[in-house]
Design a protein around this motif. Structure first.
Motif, PDB file in Angstrom:
ATOM      1  N   ASP A  84     -17.221  -8.162   1.374  1.00 19.95           N
ATOM      2  CA  ASP A  84     -17.295  -9.220   2.390  1.00 19.95           C
ATOM      3  C   ASP A  84     -17.724  -8.615   3.735  1.00 19.95           C
ATOM      4  O   ASP A  84     -17.089  -7.680   4.229  1.00 19.95           O
ATOM      5  CB  ASP A  84     -15.918  -9.887   2.531  1.00 19.95           C
ATOM      6  N   PRO A  85     -18.802  -9.141   4.324  1.00 24.89           N
ATOM      7  CA  PRO A  85     -19.326  -8.533   5.564  1.00 24.89           C
ATOM      8  C   PRO A  85     -18.326  -8.508   6.710  1.00 24.89           C
ATOM      9  O   PRO A  85     -18.285  -7.557   7.492  1.00 24.89           O
ATOM     10  CB  PRO A  85     -20.541  -9.383   5.905  1.00 24.89           C
ATOM     11  N   TRP A  86     -17.474  -9.538   6.785  1.00 24.62           N
ATOM     12  CA  TRP A  86     -16.510  -9.569   7.903  1.00 24.62           C
ATOM     13  C   TRP A  86     -15.386  -8.566   7.657  1.00 24.62           C
ATOM     14  O   TRP A  86     -14.933  -7.882   8.575  1.00 24.62           O
ATOM     15  CB  TRP A  86     -15.960 -10.986   8.096  1.00 24.62           C
ATOM     16  N   GLN A  87     -14.976  -8.425   6.387  1.00 27.79           N
ATOM     17  CA  GLN A  87     -13.960  -7.408   6.080  1.00 27.79           C
ATOM     18  C   GLN A  87     -14.549  -6.015   6.274  1.00 27.79           C
ATOM     19  O   GLN A  87     -13.857  -5.093   6.699  1.00 27.79           O
ATOM     20  CB  GLN A  87     -13.473  -7.571   4.639  1.00 27.79           C
ATOM     21  N   ARG A  88     -15.849  -5.885   6.001  1.00 26.58           N
ATOM     22  CA  ARG A  88     -16.500  -4.586   6.203  1.00 26.58           C
ATOM     23  C   ARG A  88     -16.477  -4.213   7.686  1.00 26.58           C
ATOM     24  O   ARG A  88     -16.177  -3.075   8.063  1.00 26.58           O
ATOM     25  CB  ARG A  88     -17.939  -4.634   5.694  1.00 26.58           C
ATOM     26  N   LEU A  89     -16.699  -5.206   8.534  1.00 32.38           N
ATOM     27  CA  LEU A  89     -16.634  -4.961   9.983  1.00 32.38           C
ATOM     28  C   LEU A  89     -15.199  -4.637  10.400  1.00 32.38           C
ATOM     29  O   LEU A  89     -14.963  -3.763  11.233  1.00 32.38           O
ATOM     30  CB  LEU A  89     -17.165  -6.165  10.756  1.00 32.38           C
ATOM     31  N   ASP A 146      -0.680  -3.347   1.394  1.00 33.30           N
ATOM     32  CA  ASP A 146      -0.934  -2.219   0.474  1.00 33.30           C
ATOM     33  C   ASP A 146      -2.089  -1.367   0.984  1.00 33.30           C
ATOM     34  O   ASP A 146      -2.058  -0.139   0.925  1.00 33.30           O
ATOM     35  CB  ASP A 146      -1.277  -2.760  -0.929  1.00 33.30           C
ATOM     36  N   TRP A 147      -3.111  -2.054   1.461  1.00 33.68           N
ATOM     37  CA  TRP A 147      -4.307  -1.366   1.972  1.00 33.68           C
ATOM     38  C   TRP A 147      -4.566  -1.878   3.385  1.00 33.68           C
ATOM     39  O   TRP A 147      -4.304  -3.045   3.677  1.00 33.68           O
ATOM     40  CB  TRP A 147      -5.498  -1.626   1.057  1.00 33.68           C
ATOM     41  N   VAL A 148      -5.139  -1.037   4.220  1.00 28.69           N
ATOM     42  CA  VAL A 148      -5.235  -1.398   5.639  1.00 28.69           C
ATOM     43  C   VAL A 148      -6.113  -2.632   5.835  1.00 28.69           C
ATOM     44  O   VAL A 148      -5.805  -3.529   6.618  1.00 28.69           O
ATOM     45  CB  VAL A 148      -5.769  -0.212   6.467  1.00 28.69           C
ATOM     46  N   VAL A 149      -7.235  -2.658   5.086  1.00 26.77           N
ATOM     47  CA  VAL A 149      -8.136  -3.831   5.144  1.00 26.77           C
ATOM     48  C   VAL A 149      -8.484  -4.255   3.725  1.00 26.77           C
ATOM     49  O   VAL A 149      -8.776  -3.392   2.886  1.00 26.77           O
ATOM     50  CB  VAL A 149      -9.436  -3.491   5.932  1.00 26.77           C
ATOM     51  N   GLY A 150      -8.441  -5.543   3.462  1.00 25.15           N
ATOM     52  CA  GLY A 150      -8.884  -6.021   2.148  1.00 25.15           C
ATOM     53  C   GLY A 150      -7.867  -5.736   1.049  1.00 25.15           C
ATOM     54  O   GLY A 150      -6.705  -5.427   1.308  1.00 25.15           O
ATOM     55  N   GLU A 151      -8.357  -5.857  -0.181  1.00 26.98           N
ATOM     56  CA  GLU A 151      -7.435  -5.815  -1.333  1.00 26.98           C
ATOM     57  C   GLU A 151      -7.543  -4.513  -2.133  1.00 26.98           C
ATOM     58  O   GLU A 151      -7.076  -4.444  -3.255  1.00 26.98           O
ATOM     59  CB  GLU A 151      -7.749  -7.019  -2.260  1.00 26.98           C
ATOM     60  N   ARG A 152      -8.232  -3.514  -1.574  1.00 32.50           N
ATOM     61  CA  ARG A 152      -8.322  -2.264  -2.344  1.00 32.50           C
ATOM     62  C   ARG A 152      -8.454  -1.075  -1.394  1.00 32.50           C
ATOM     63  O   ARG A 152      -8.766  -1.260  -0.201  1.00 32.50           O
ATOM     64  CB  ARG A 152      -9.519  -2.315  -3.292  1.00 32.50           C
ATOM     65  N   PHE A 153      -8.294   0.124  -1.939  1.00 35.33           N
ATOM     66  CA  PHE A 153      -8.437   1.359  -1.166  1.00 35.33           C
ATOM     67  C   PHE A 153      -9.866   1.433  -0.628  1.00 35.33           C
ATOM     68  O   PHE A 153     -10.836   1.071  -1.309  1.00 35.33           O
ATOM     69  CB  PHE A 153      -8.158   2.564  -2.081  1.00 35.33           C
ATOM     70  N   GLY A 154      -9.986   1.952   0.607  1.00 35.06           N
ATOM     71  CA  GLY A 154     -11.342   2.101   1.133  1.00 35.06           C
ATOM     72  C   GLY A 154     -11.372   2.834   2.452  1.00 35.06           C
ATOM     73  O   GLY A 154     -10.420   3.531   2.827  1.00 35.06           O
TER      74      GLY A 154
END
Ligand SMILES: N[C@@H](CCC(=O)N[C@@H](CS(=O)(=O)O)C(=O)NCC(=O)O)C(=O)O
Length: 211
Positions: A84-89, A146-154
């Motif tokens: 997701d572009p907004w989650q990427r930002l 669980d993860w700082v942003v979004g639903e998975r490690f990154g």
């Protein structure tokens, strides 16, 4: 073979090392002391900073945030940024905050290397405010997720995990663990990952006079 100029304490280089490990990309680790006259860093980066990612044809990429973008573009498998572009930002904003805390810690480290009579209390206080404010914002964003942003490690986890462990190297007396228990739990989870366990930062011996 892909080569990474790195340094044992470097949080910026650790981000790249973790990303390459998480994606299973083989590389040669070239550990340097960029502060010493013997370093090869300036040959690959006119800004004389590491990390530097050096490709087999000799082309080099520098500035950790940019290196991570290049890695994501070149090896998109096992993406470390949200689709997701907004989650990427959001993830990149977390990296901006984490890197900014590291930048303040680096400035603090060098100010404290000066003779006591040449250290600026105002400058130290200013860097300390940036560290404290940045940590407060990371703690707010991470909350008890669980993860700082979004639903998975990154990327956001890599950036946050590296700055937290870097505090132990450059500012061991900082009370972040008592101030932000949610970051303590996050750090423990992240440090249990093989990519983190294999890249724990340690101080380096700096031979030359730098300041
Ligand atoms: N913004 C840069 C910062 C890199 C940086 O400051 N690297 C340090 C080493 S370390 O602090 O990461 O260990 C360096 O090479 N400094 C040498 C210099 O500034 O001349 C990045 O993210 O790559």
């Amino acid at each position: 073979m892909l080569r990474l100029l790195s340094a044992t304490p470097s949080p910026y280089a650790r981000k790249v090392r973790i990303a390459l490990a998480e994606k299973g990309i083989p590389f040669e680790l070239a550990t340097e002391v960029p502060w010493d006259s013997t370093t090869q860093t300036p040959r690959h980066n006119p800004l004389e900073k590491l990390p530097v990612l050096i490709f087999e044809d000799g082309t080099s990429v520098y500035e950790s945030r940019f290196i991570l973008e290049v890695i994501e573009a070149r090896w998109p498998e096992s993406p470390l940024v949200p689709a997701d572009p907004w989650q990427r930002l959001d993830a990149r904003k977390v990296e901006v905050i984490a890197d900014g805390i590291c930048d303040a810690l680096v400035l603090l480290f060098w100010e404290r290397r000066r003779a006591p009579e040449h250290q600026s209390a105002e400058w130290i206080a200013r860097q300390r405010r940036k560290v404290d404010g940045g940590l407060r914002e990371l703690a707010r964003i991470a909350a008890d997720r669980d993860w700082v942003v979004g639903e998975r490690f990154g990327l956001a986890d890599i950036a946050t995990g590296t700055v937290l462990r870097y505090l132990d190297v450059r500012f061991p007396e900082h009370p972040w663990r008592s101030l932000h228990p949610n970051l303590v739990a996050l750090s423990a989870r992240l440090e249990a990952r093989p990519s983190f366990a294999a890249t724990v930062p340690v101080p380096q011996v700096i031979a030359d006079k730098v300041v």
